[in-house]
Design a protein around this motif. Structure first.
Motif: not given
Length: 554
Positions: A142, A120-121, A132, A116-117, A123, A130, A160, A134
Protein backbone atom coordinates in the motif's frame (compact mmCIF):
# COMPACT_ATOMS: atom_id res chain seq x y z
CA UNK A 1 1.28 -11.99 -12.03
CA UNK A 2 -1.71 -13.11 -9.95
CA UNK A 3 -2.36 -9.75 -8.33
CA UNK A 4 -4.82 -6.87 -8.31
CA UNK A 5 -4.14 -3.13 -8.22
CA UNK A 6 -6.71 -0.74 -6.78
CA UNK A 7 -7.03 2.99 -6.13
CA UNK A 8 -8.76 3.76 -2.83
CA UNK A 9 -10.15 6.98 -1.35
CA UNK A 10 -11.16 8.09 2.14
CA UNK A 11 -14.49 9.86 1.68
CA UNK A 12 -15.45 12.40 4.36
CA UNK A 13 -19.02 11.10 4.32
CA UNK A 14 -18.74 7.37 3.62
CA UNK A 15 -15.26 6.43 4.81
CA UNK A 16 -12.80 4.22 2.87
CA UNK A 17 -14.04 3.33 -0.60
CA UNK A 18 -12.55 1.53 -3.60
CA UNK A 19 -12.52 3.84 -6.61
CA UNK A 20 -10.83 1.86 -9.36
CA UNK A 21 -9.26 -1.58 -9.64
CA UNK A 22 -7.46 -3.54 -12.34
CA UNK A 23 -7.22 -7.33 -12.27
CA UNK A 24 -5.68 -9.93 -14.56
CA UNK A 25 -7.93 -12.67 -15.93
CA UNK A 26 -5.97 -15.66 -17.19
CA UNK A 27 -7.29 -17.68 -20.14
CA UNK A 28 -9.03 -20.97 -19.29
CA UNK A 29 -6.97 -24.15 -19.33
CA UNK A 30 -7.00 -26.07 -22.63
CA UNK A 31 -9.34 -29.09 -22.80
CA UNK A 32 -7.97 -32.47 -21.84
CA UNK A 33 -7.13 -35.31 -24.21
CA UNK A 34 -10.79 -36.29 -24.37
CA UNK A 35 -11.62 -32.89 -25.82
CA UNK A 36 -14.72 -30.78 -25.18
CA UNK A 37 -18.03 -32.51 -24.46
CA UNK A 38 -20.02 -33.47 -27.51
CA UNK A 39 -23.66 -34.31 -28.25
CA UNK A 40 -26.73 -33.09 -26.35
CA UNK A 41 -24.76 -32.46 -23.13
CA UNK A 42 -22.69 -29.63 -24.61
CA UNK A 43 -25.48 -26.96 -24.72
CA UNK A 44 -26.59 -27.97 -21.23
CA UNK A 45 -23.09 -27.52 -19.84
CA UNK A 46 -22.81 -24.12 -21.49
CA UNK A 47 -26.14 -23.09 -20.00
CA UNK A 48 -25.02 -24.15 -16.52
CA UNK A 49 -21.83 -22.17 -16.89
CA UNK A 50 -23.80 -19.11 -17.97
CA UNK A 51 -26.16 -19.43 -14.99
CA UNK A 52 -23.22 -19.79 -12.63
CA UNK A 53 -21.59 -16.60 -13.98
CA UNK A 54 -24.88 -14.70 -13.71
CA UNK A 55 -25.25 -15.85 -10.10
CA UNK A 56 -21.74 -14.69 -9.27
CA UNK A 57 -22.34 -11.31 -10.91
CA UNK A 58 -25.58 -10.88 -8.92
CA UNK A 59 -23.70 -11.73 -5.74
CA UNK A 60 -21.03 -9.17 -6.58
CA UNK A 61 -23.64 -6.53 -7.28
CA UNK A 62 -25.35 -7.23 -3.95
CA UNK A 63 -22.02 -6.98 -2.11
CA UNK A 64 -21.05 -3.70 -3.77
CA UNK A 65 -22.12 -0.37 -2.25
CA UNK A 66 -25.48 0.92 -3.42
CA UNK A 67 -25.55 3.97 -5.65
CA UNK A 68 -27.48 5.89 -2.99
CA UNK A 69 -24.57 5.40 -0.61
CA UNK A 70 -22.09 6.88 -3.07
CA UNK A 71 -21.23 10.51 -3.74
CA UNK A 72 -19.19 11.90 -6.62
CA UNK A 73 -16.02 11.42 -4.61
CA UNK A 74 -16.78 7.71 -4.15
CA UNK A 75 -17.61 7.00 -7.80
CA UNK A 76 -15.18 6.54 -10.67
CA UNK A 77 -17.12 5.20 -13.66
CA UNK A 78 -20.72 6.28 -14.35
CA UNK A 79 -23.58 3.73 -14.08
CA UNK A 80 -23.68 1.40 -17.06
CA UNK A 81 -20.05 1.97 -18.02
CA UNK A 82 -18.56 -1.34 -19.28
CA UNK A 83 -15.12 -0.62 -17.85
CA UNK A 84 -11.80 -0.99 -19.64
CA UNK A 85 -10.28 -4.10 -21.19
CA UNK A 86 -6.77 -4.80 -22.51
CA UNK A 87 -5.59 -8.14 -23.90
CA UNK A 88 -1.98 -9.28 -23.91
CA UNK A 89 -1.38 -10.71 -27.38
CA UNK A 90 1.50 -12.90 -26.15
CA UNK A 91 -0.16 -14.62 -23.19
CA UNK A 92 -3.88 -13.95 -23.93
CA UNK A 93 -4.24 -12.52 -20.40
CA UNK A 94 -7.06 -9.98 -20.12
CA UNK A 95 -6.62 -6.94 -17.90
CA UNK A 96 -10.02 -5.65 -16.77
CA UNK A 97 -10.59 -2.37 -14.92
CA UNK A 98 -13.77 -1.36 -13.13
CA UNK A 99 -14.79 0.31 -9.88
CA UNK A 100 -15.12 -3.03 -8.08
CA UNK A 101 -13.48 -6.42 -8.78
CA UNK A 102 -15.42 -8.43 -11.33
CA UNK A 103 -14.84 -11.63 -9.36
CA UNK A 104 -17.00 -11.61 -6.22
CA UNK A 105 -14.53 -13.69 -4.20
CA UNK A 106 -12.10 -10.80 -4.43
CA UNK A 107 -14.53 -8.12 -3.28
CA UNK A 108 -14.12 -8.69 0.47
CA UNK A 109 -10.34 -9.02 0.12
CA UNK A 110 -10.02 -5.71 -1.73
CA UNK A 111 -12.51 -4.05 0.63
CA UNK A 112 -10.49 -5.08 3.68
CA UNK A 113 -7.23 -3.94 2.04
CA UNK A 114 -8.85 -0.58 1.26
CA UNK A 115 -10.08 -0.06 4.83
CA UNK A 116 -6.77 -1.07 6.40
CA UNK A 117 -4.68 1.03 4.02
CA UNK A 118 -6.66 4.18 4.91
CA UNK A 119 -7.07 3.59 8.63
CA UNK A 120 -4.73 1.44 10.72
CA UNK A 121 -1.99 0.33 8.29
CA UNK A 122 -0.30 3.68 7.69
CA UNK A 123 3.39 4.56 7.67
CA UNK A 124 4.71 7.52 9.75
CA UNK A 125 3.66 10.80 8.18
CA UNK A 126 0.60 9.13 6.60
CA UNK A 127 2.24 9.28 3.16
CA UNK A 128 4.40 6.47 1.83
CA UNK A 129 4.59 2.70 1.33
CA UNK A 130 3.75 -0.05 3.81
CA UNK A 131 3.34 -3.84 3.70
CA UNK A 132 0.74 -5.87 5.57
CA UNK A 133 -1.48 -8.94 5.19
CA UNK A 134 -1.88 -12.60 6.06
CA UNK A 135 -2.34 -15.97 4.36
CA UNK A 136 -6.15 -15.82 4.48
CA UNK A 137 -6.86 -12.29 3.18
CA UNK A 138 -3.74 -11.90 1.02
CA UNK A 139 -0.73 -9.63 1.28
CA UNK A 140 -0.90 -5.95 0.42
CA UNK A 141 1.60 -3.37 -0.78
CA UNK A 142 0.00 0.00 0.00
CA UNK A 143 1.15 3.52 -0.83
CA UNK A 144 -0.90 6.35 0.71
CA UNK A 145 -0.80 9.95 -0.55
CA UNK A 146 -2.68 13.26 -0.47
CA UNK A 147 -4.33 15.19 -3.30
CA UNK A 148 -4.87 18.94 -2.99
CA UNK A 149 -8.49 20.18 -2.90
CA UNK A 150 -9.50 23.70 -1.89
CA UNK A 151 -12.93 22.52 -0.66
CA UNK A 152 -11.71 19.63 1.52
CA UNK A 153 -10.89 19.74 5.19
CA UNK A 154 -7.25 20.65 5.48
CA UNK A 155 -7.27 21.45 1.74
CA UNK A 156 -6.38 17.86 0.82
CA UNK A 157 -7.95 14.44 0.32
CA UNK A 158 -6.51 11.07 1.21
CA UNK A 159 -5.93 8.30 -1.32
CA UNK A 160 -4.00 5.03 -1.53
CA UNK A 161 -2.87 2.62 -4.22
CA UNK A 162 -2.83 -1.02 -3.12
CA UNK A 163 -1.52 -4.17 -4.79
CA UNK A 164 -3.04 -7.37 -3.41
CA UNK A 165 -1.62 -10.85 -3.98
CA UNK A 166 -1.35 -14.16 -2.16
CA UNK A 167 2.41 -14.47 -2.87
CA UNK A 168 4.20 -12.76 0.01
CA UNK A 169 7.76 -13.48 -1.19
CA UNK A 170 7.05 -12.23 -4.70
CA UNK A 171 5.51 -9.02 -3.37
CA UNK A 172 8.44 -8.31 -1.03
CA UNK A 173 10.98 -8.95 -3.79
CA UNK A 174 9.05 -6.56 -6.05
CA UNK A 175 9.07 -3.75 -3.43
CA UNK A 176 11.77 -1.53 -5.12
CA UNK A 177 10.17 -1.98 -8.54
CA UNK A 178 6.64 -1.21 -7.33
CA UNK A 179 7.76 1.74 -5.24
CA UNK A 180 9.59 3.36 -8.16
CA UNK A 181 6.74 3.13 -10.65
CA UNK A 182 3.88 3.87 -8.24
CA UNK A 183 5.67 7.01 -7.12
CA UNK A 184 5.76 8.14 -10.74
CA UNK A 185 2.00 7.64 -11.09
CA UNK A 186 1.26 9.29 -7.74
CA UNK A 187 3.61 12.17 -8.47
CA UNK A 188 1.83 12.81 -11.77
CA UNK A 189 -1.56 12.93 -10.02
CA UNK A 190 -0.29 15.22 -7.28
CA UNK A 191 1.42 17.66 -9.62
CA UNK A 192 -1.66 17.92 -11.84
CA UNK A 193 -3.97 18.43 -8.86
CA UNK A 194 -1.62 21.05 -7.40
CA UNK A 195 -1.86 23.14 -10.58
CA UNK A 196 -5.66 22.99 -10.42
CA UNK A 197 -5.56 23.87 -6.72
CA UNK A 198 -3.35 26.92 -7.31
CA UNK A 199 -5.52 28.16 -10.16
CA UNK A 200 -8.71 27.79 -8.07
CA UNK A 201 -7.14 29.51 -5.10
CA UNK A 202 -6.14 32.40 -7.33
CA UNK A 203 -9.76 32.89 -8.40
CA UNK A 204 -11.41 32.52 -5.00
CA UNK A 205 -9.41 31.68 -1.90
CA UNK A 206 -11.10 29.53 0.74
CA UNK A 207 -8.91 30.12 3.75
CA UNK A 208 -10.20 33.66 4.47
CA UNK A 209 -13.80 32.56 3.79
CA UNK A 210 -13.54 29.74 6.31
CA UNK A 211 -11.97 31.96 8.96
CA UNK A 212 -14.76 34.51 8.60
CA UNK A 213 -17.55 31.91 8.63
CA UNK A 214 -19.45 31.09 11.81
CA UNK A 215 -19.78 27.32 12.21
CA UNK A 216 -22.88 26.00 13.95
CA UNK A 217 -24.57 22.62 14.13
CA UNK A 218 -27.18 23.88 11.68
CA UNK A 219 -24.78 24.85 8.87
CA UNK A 220 -21.87 22.43 9.38
CA UNK A 221 -23.38 19.21 7.94
CA UNK A 222 -24.59 20.80 4.67
CA UNK A 223 -21.16 22.38 4.12
CA UNK A 224 -19.47 19.06 4.80
CA UNK A 225 -21.79 17.25 2.39
CA UNK A 226 -21.16 19.76 -0.35
CA UNK A 227 -17.40 19.59 0.02
CA UNK A 228 -17.29 15.78 -0.08
CA UNK A 229 -18.70 15.37 -3.60
CA UNK A 230 -15.57 16.13 -5.67
CA UNK A 231 -14.25 13.39 -7.91
CA UNK A 232 -10.62 12.79 -8.75
CA UNK A 233 -11.06 13.84 -12.42
CA UNK A 234 -12.44 17.20 -11.24
CA UNK A 235 -9.48 17.64 -8.87
CA UNK A 236 -6.99 17.00 -11.67
CA UNK A 237 -9.00 18.35 -14.63
CA UNK A 238 -8.04 15.17 -16.48
CA UNK A 239 -10.95 14.04 -18.70
CA UNK A 240 -9.44 10.60 -19.46
CA UNK A 241 -8.01 9.94 -16.00
CA UNK A 242 -9.50 6.47 -15.54
CA UNK A 243 -8.34 5.34 -18.95
CA UNK A 244 -4.80 6.52 -18.10
CA UNK A 245 -4.91 4.71 -14.76
CA UNK A 246 -6.07 1.56 -16.54
CA UNK A 247 -3.02 1.73 -18.82
CA UNK A 248 -0.70 2.40 -15.89
CA UNK A 249 -2.06 -0.40 -13.70
CA UNK A 250 -2.14 -2.83 -16.64
CA UNK A 251 1.51 -2.16 -17.44
CA UNK A 252 2.42 -2.52 -13.76
CA UNK A 253 0.75 -5.94 -13.51
CA UNK A 254 2.30 -7.18 -16.75
CA UNK A 255 5.80 -5.88 -15.91
CA UNK A 256 5.63 -7.26 -12.36
CA UNK A 257 4.76 -10.68 -13.71
CA UNK A 258 7.55 -10.77 -16.30
CA UNK A 259 10.49 -9.31 -14.34
CA UNK A 260 10.79 -12.28 -11.96
CA UNK A 261 10.49 -15.92 -12.95
CA UNK A 262 10.58 -19.12 -10.95
CA UNK A 263 13.21 -21.77 -11.64
CA UNK A 264 13.25 -25.36 -10.46
CA UNK A 265 16.55 -26.06 -8.70
CA UNK A 266 17.70 -29.65 -8.44
CA UNK A 267 19.31 -29.80 -5.02
CA UNK A 268 20.93 -27.00 -3.06
CA UNK A 269 22.01 -23.89 -5.00
CA UNK A 270 25.66 -23.79 -6.03
CA UNK A 271 28.11 -21.13 -4.94
CA UNK A 272 27.89 -19.51 -8.37
CA UNK A 273 24.12 -19.22 -7.99
CA UNK A 274 24.42 -17.67 -4.52
CA UNK A 275 27.05 -15.18 -5.70
CA UNK A 276 24.89 -14.30 -8.70
CA UNK A 277 21.91 -13.54 -6.46
CA UNK A 278 24.06 -11.43 -4.14
CA UNK A 279 25.57 -9.42 -6.99
CA UNK A 280 22.19 -8.76 -8.56
CA UNK A 281 20.86 -7.40 -5.25
CA UNK A 282 24.00 -5.27 -4.80
CA UNK A 283 23.64 -3.86 -8.31
CA UNK A 284 20.02 -2.90 -7.63
CA UNK A 285 21.08 -1.09 -4.45
CA UNK A 286 23.94 0.65 -6.27
CA UNK A 287 21.66 1.76 -9.09
CA UNK A 288 19.24 3.17 -6.55
CA UNK A 289 22.08 5.05 -4.88
CA UNK A 290 23.47 6.36 -8.18
CA UNK A 291 20.06 7.72 -9.19
CA UNK A 292 19.92 9.82 -6.02
CA UNK A 293 23.60 10.83 -5.95
CA UNK A 294 25.12 13.77 -7.77
CA UNK A 295 27.50 13.24 -10.65
CA UNK A 296 27.95 10.32 -13.01
CA UNK A 297 29.37 6.87 -12.78
CA UNK A 298 32.93 6.10 -13.75
CA UNK A 299 33.60 3.95 -16.77
CA UNK A 300 35.31 1.38 -14.59
CA UNK A 301 32.18 1.00 -12.47
CA UNK A 302 30.05 0.66 -15.58
CA UNK A 303 32.36 -1.97 -17.03
CA UNK A 304 32.44 -3.79 -13.70
CA UNK A 305 28.66 -3.88 -13.47
CA UNK A 306 28.32 -4.99 -17.07
CA UNK A 307 30.76 -7.82 -16.60
CA UNK A 308 29.24 -8.93 -13.29
CA UNK A 309 25.78 -9.48 -14.79
CA UNK A 310 24.11 -12.80 -14.25
CA UNK A 311 25.46 -13.92 -17.62
CA UNK A 312 28.04 -12.15 -19.76
CA UNK A 313 26.69 -10.33 -22.73
CA UNK A 314 28.61 -12.67 -25.00
CA UNK A 315 27.03 -15.59 -23.20
CA UNK A 316 23.59 -14.06 -23.74
CA UNK A 317 24.22 -13.75 -27.45
CA UNK A 318 25.09 -17.40 -27.67
CA UNK A 319 21.38 -18.18 -27.75
CA UNK A 320 20.59 -15.47 -30.26
CA UNK A 321 22.62 -13.49 -32.75
CA UNK A 322 26.31 -14.40 -32.93
CA UNK A 323 28.74 -11.46 -32.75
CA UNK A 324 30.54 -10.73 -35.99
CA UNK A 325 34.31 -11.02 -36.34
CA UNK A 326 36.89 -13.40 -34.86
CA UNK A 327 36.38 -14.67 -31.35
CA UNK A 328 37.42 -17.50 -29.06
CA UNK A 329 34.81 -20.23 -28.95
CA UNK A 330 36.14 -22.48 -26.17
CA UNK A 331 39.16 -23.31 -24.03
CA UNK A 332 40.28 -25.82 -26.64
CA UNK A 333 40.14 -23.13 -29.33
CA UNK A 334 42.11 -20.73 -27.11
CA UNK A 335 44.74 -23.44 -26.57
CA UNK A 336 45.06 -23.98 -30.31
CA UNK A 337 45.60 -20.27 -30.93
CA UNK A 338 48.07 -19.62 -28.10
CA UNK A 339 49.91 -22.91 -28.17
CA UNK A 340 50.14 -25.51 -25.43
CA UNK A 341 52.97 -23.87 -23.44
CA UNK A 342 51.58 -20.33 -23.38
CA UNK A 343 48.05 -21.59 -22.76
CA UNK A 344 49.22 -23.48 -19.66
CA UNK A 345 51.10 -20.43 -18.42
CA UNK A 346 48.05 -18.20 -18.94
CA UNK A 347 45.60 -20.57 -17.26
CA UNK A 348 48.03 -21.03 -14.37
CA UNK A 349 47.95 -17.27 -13.73
CA UNK A 350 44.15 -17.32 -13.93
CA UNK A 351 43.81 -20.14 -11.38
CA UNK A 352 46.33 -18.54 -9.00
CA UNK A 353 44.39 -15.26 -8.93
CA UNK A 354 46.97 -13.14 -10.72
CA UNK A 355 45.90 -10.23 -12.88
CA UNK A 356 45.35 -11.17 -16.53
CA UNK A 357 45.68 -8.24 -18.94
CA UNK A 358 44.67 -8.42 -22.59
CA UNK A 359 45.59 -5.46 -24.79
CA UNK A 360 44.46 -5.05 -28.38
CA UNK A 361 42.33 -3.17 -30.90
CA UNK A 362 39.52 -5.74 -31.13
CA UNK A 363 37.33 -5.51 -28.00
CA UNK A 364 35.09 -8.33 -29.22
CA UNK A 365 38.03 -10.73 -29.33
CA UNK A 366 39.25 -9.69 -25.87
CA UNK A 367 35.81 -10.05 -24.35
CA UNK A 368 35.41 -13.52 -25.85
CA UNK A 369 38.75 -14.49 -24.30
CA UNK A 370 37.54 -13.33 -20.89
CA UNK A 371 34.31 -15.28 -21.31
CA UNK A 372 36.29 -18.45 -21.98
CA UNK A 373 38.83 -17.88 -19.19
CA UNK A 374 36.26 -16.99 -16.53
CA UNK A 375 34.84 -20.49 -16.89
CA UNK A 376 37.96 -21.68 -15.02
CA UNK A 377 37.01 -19.80 -11.83
CA UNK A 378 34.07 -19.60 -9.45
CA UNK A 379 31.87 -16.61 -10.17
CA UNK A 380 32.83 -14.96 -6.90
CA UNK A 381 36.50 -14.85 -7.94
CA UNK A 382 35.85 -12.98 -11.21
CA UNK A 383 36.27 -9.21 -11.19
CA UNK A 384 36.35 -7.94 -14.74
CA UNK A 385 36.84 -4.65 -16.57
CA UNK A 386 36.07 -5.43 -20.19
CA UNK A 387 37.76 -2.66 -22.19
CA UNK A 388 39.27 0.30 -20.40
CA UNK A 389 41.05 3.45 -21.52
CA UNK A 390 43.43 3.35 -18.53
CA UNK A 391 45.09 0.74 -16.36
CA UNK A 392 43.10 -0.54 -13.38
CA UNK A 393 44.81 -1.91 -10.26
CA UNK A 394 44.73 -5.62 -9.46
CA UNK A 395 42.51 -5.14 -6.40
CA UNK A 396 39.79 -3.81 -8.69
CA UNK A 397 39.90 -6.54 -11.32
CA UNK A 398 41.74 -9.74 -12.15
CA UNK A 399 40.60 -9.59 -15.81
CA UNK A 400 41.48 -6.32 -17.56
CA UNK A 401 41.01 -5.38 -21.20
CA UNK A 402 42.96 -2.39 -22.54
CA UNK A 403 43.15 -0.41 -25.74
CA UNK A 404 46.35 -0.94 -27.74
CA UNK A 405 47.71 2.53 -26.90
CA UNK A 406 47.23 2.22 -23.11
CA UNK A 407 50.57 1.77 -21.31
CA UNK A 408 50.96 -0.77 -18.51
CA UNK A 409 52.93 0.58 -15.50
CA UNK A 410 56.49 -0.75 -15.22
CA UNK A 411 55.92 -2.17 -11.73
CA UNK A 412 53.08 -4.28 -13.11
CA UNK A 413 55.21 -5.62 -15.95
CA UNK A 414 57.95 -6.51 -13.43
CA UNK A 415 55.53 -8.21 -11.06
CA UNK A 416 55.22 -11.98 -10.92
CA UNK A 417 51.53 -11.61 -10.08
CA UNK A 418 50.43 -10.45 -13.52
CA UNK A 419 50.50 -11.61 -17.12
CA UNK A 420 50.09 -9.50 -20.27
CA UNK A 421 48.72 -10.75 -23.59
CA UNK A 422 49.24 -8.34 -26.51
CA UNK A 423 46.97 -8.97 -29.50
CA UNK A 424 48.70 -7.42 -32.50
CA UNK A 425 47.78 -7.53 -36.17
CA UNK A 426 49.71 -10.01 -38.23
CA UNK A 427 51.67 -8.46 -41.12
CA UNK A 428 50.42 -11.26 -43.33
CA UNK A 429 46.77 -10.55 -42.51
CA UNK A 430 46.37 -8.36 -45.59
CA UNK A 431 47.51 -11.25 -47.79
CA UNK A 432 45.24 -13.87 -46.25
CA UNK A 433 42.26 -11.74 -45.21
CA UNK A 434 40.31 -12.52 -48.37
CA UNK A 435 40.77 -16.27 -48.02
CA UNK A 436 40.42 -16.54 -44.22
CA UNK A 437 37.19 -16.87 -42.28
CA UNK A 438 36.05 -14.70 -39.41
CA UNK A 439 37.08 -17.33 -36.85
CA UNK A 440 40.60 -17.78 -38.25
CA UNK A 441 42.35 -15.75 -35.55
CA UNK A 442 45.86 -16.97 -36.44
CA UNK A 443 45.61 -15.41 -39.90
CA UNK A 444 44.62 -12.03 -38.47
CA UNK A 445 46.38 -11.62 -35.12
CA UNK A 446 49.37 -12.69 -33.09
CA UNK A 447 49.03 -13.17 -29.32
CA UNK A 448 52.25 -12.39 -27.42
CA UNK A 449 52.34 -13.40 -23.77
CA UNK A 450 54.60 -11.57 -21.31
CA UNK A 451 55.13 -12.35 -17.61
CA UNK A 452 57.88 -11.74 -15.05
CA UNK A 453 56.95 -14.84 -13.09
CA UNK A 454 59.78 -17.37 -12.76
CA UNK A 455 57.77 -20.06 -11.01
CA UNK A 456 57.40 -23.33 -12.94
CA UNK A 457 53.89 -23.99 -14.21
CA UNK A 458 54.37 -27.57 -15.40
CA UNK A 459 53.73 -29.27 -12.04
CA UNK A 460 50.35 -28.05 -10.93
CA UNK A 461 47.75 -27.31 -9.79
CA UNK A 462 45.93 -30.64 -9.98
CA UNK A 463 42.84 -29.05 -11.53
CA UNK A 464 44.92 -27.69 -14.43
CA UNK A 465 46.57 -31.07 -15.04
CA UNK A 466 43.21 -32.83 -15.25
CA UNK A 467 41.82 -30.07 -17.48
CA UNK A 468 44.68 -30.43 -19.95
CA UNK A 469 44.09 -34.16 -20.14
CA UNK A 470 40.49 -33.46 -21.13
CA UNK A 471 41.48 -30.80 -23.66
CA UNK A 472 44.05 -32.99 -25.37
CA UNK A 473 41.62 -35.90 -25.66
CA UNK A 474 40.14 -35.41 -29.12
CA UNK A 475 37.43 -37.98 -28.39
CA UNK A 476 35.81 -35.56 -25.95
CA UNK A 477 33.60 -32.87 -27.47
CA UNK A 478 33.58 -29.26 -26.30
CA UNK A 479 30.38 -29.83 -24.32
CA UNK A 480 31.85 -32.85 -22.55
CA UNK A 481 34.98 -30.86 -21.65
CA UNK A 482 32.83 -28.05 -20.23
CA UNK A 483 30.98 -30.56 -18.03
CA UNK A 484 34.30 -32.04 -16.89
CA UNK A 485 35.44 -28.54 -15.93
CA UNK A 486 32.22 -27.95 -14.04
CA UNK A 487 32.73 -31.14 -12.04
CA UNK A 488 36.34 -30.21 -11.29
CA UNK A 489 35.27 -26.77 -10.07
CA UNK A 490 32.62 -28.26 -7.80
CA UNK A 491 35.18 -30.73 -6.41
CA UNK A 492 37.63 -27.99 -5.52
CA UNK A 493 34.92 -25.66 -4.23
CA UNK A 494 33.94 -28.40 -1.78
CA UNK A 495 37.57 -28.52 -0.62
CA UNK A 496 37.49 -24.74 -0.23
CA UNK A 497 34.37 -25.00 1.96
CA UNK A 498 36.02 -27.64 4.15
CA UNK A 499 39.14 -25.47 4.50
CA UNK A 500 37.07 -22.40 5.41
CA UNK A 501 35.07 -24.30 8.02
CA UNK A 502 38.21 -25.90 9.46
CA UNK A 503 40.52 -22.87 9.59
CA UNK A 504 38.29 -19.79 9.73
CA UNK A 505 35.21 -20.96 11.61
CA UNK A 506 36.64 -23.64 13.91
CA UNK A 507 39.92 -21.75 14.35
CA UNK A 508 42.27 -24.76 13.96
CA UNK A 509 46.02 -24.25 14.08
CA UNK A 510 48.55 -24.26 11.25
CA UNK A 511 49.75 -27.83 11.83
CA UNK A 512 46.24 -29.24 11.81
CA UNK A 513 45.46 -27.27 8.65
CA UNK A 514 48.51 -28.78 6.93
CA UNK A 515 47.28 -32.26 7.85
CA UNK A 516 43.85 -31.41 6.43
CA UNK A 517 45.43 -30.25 3.15
CA UNK A 518 47.20 -33.60 2.92
CA UNK A 519 43.92 -35.43 3.42
CA UNK A 520 42.31 -33.28 0.71
CA UNK A 521 45.17 -34.00 -1.69
CA UNK A 522 46.05 -30.30 -1.92
CA UNK A 523 49.34 -30.01 -0.02
CA UNK A 524 51.37 -28.80 -3.03
CA UNK A 525 52.17 -25.09 -3.22
CA UNK A 526 50.10 -24.50 -6.34
CA UNK A 527 47.08 -26.27 -4.86
CA UNK A 528 47.39 -24.27 -1.61
CA UNK A 529 47.54 -21.00 -3.59
CA UNK A 530 44.49 -22.04 -5.57
CA UNK A 531 42.52 -22.85 -2.42
CA UNK A 532 43.47 -19.55 -0.77
CA UNK A 533 42.40 -17.60 -3.85
CA UNK A 534 39.13 -19.48 -4.19
CA UNK A 535 38.37 -18.76 -0.54
CA UNK A 536 37.71 -15.16 -1.64
CA UNK A 537 34.97 -16.39 -3.97
CA UNK A 538 32.78 -17.96 -1.30
CA UNK A 539 29.36 -16.34 -1.08
CA UNK A 540 28.43 -14.15 1.86
CA UNK A 541 25.38 -16.34 2.36
CA UNK A 542 27.47 -19.44 2.95
CA UNK A 543 29.91 -17.66 5.28
CA UNK A 544 27.17 -16.09 7.37
CA UNK A 545 25.35 -19.45 7.56
CA UNK A 546 28.42 -21.19 8.98
CA UNK A 547 29.15 -18.41 11.47
CA UNK A 548 25.53 -18.24 12.67
CA UNK A 549 25.36 -22.04 13.08
CA UNK A 550 28.52 -21.92 15.17
CA UNK A 551 27.01 -19.24 17.43
CA UNK A 552 23.83 -21.27 17.91
CA UNK A 553 25.89 -24.35 18.75
CA UNK A 554 27.68 -22.47 21.54
Amino acid sequence: MNALVALCHFCELHGPRTLFCTEALHPPAPPGPSGPPEGPLAPRELEREREREEGLNMKANNSAPQRSDMCEGCRSLPPGHPGFLSVDSETSIRFVSHQQPRRPQLFSIVRQACVRSLSCEVCPGREGPIFFGDDQQGFVFSHTFFIKDRLARGFQRWYSVVMVTMDRIYLINSWPFLLTHLRQTIGSLQSTALKVFDSEQGVSGQRSVRLDSVFSPAVFPPQRSGNAARSLPSLTQHPSLWESLHCSFTWLLKASGSRLTEKLLEGAPTEDTLVLIERQSEQEEEMTGWEGAEGGVSSAQQNQSECDEGRDFLGDRSQGEEPAGPRFRSLRHLRQVLGASEFRQLTWHVLMGNQVIWRGADPQLIQSAFTVLKALLPRGCCRCVLYSECYEEAYRCNFLGLRPDVPVPPHVLASEFSVLVDVVSDDRSSLYSAASSDDDILSLYQCRLTSASTQPTDRGPTLLNKLELALTNENLSVDVVSHCLLCLKEEWMNKVKVLFKFSKVDGRGREETQKLLGVLGASDDDNVRLLKFWLTGLSKTYKSHLISSLRHAH
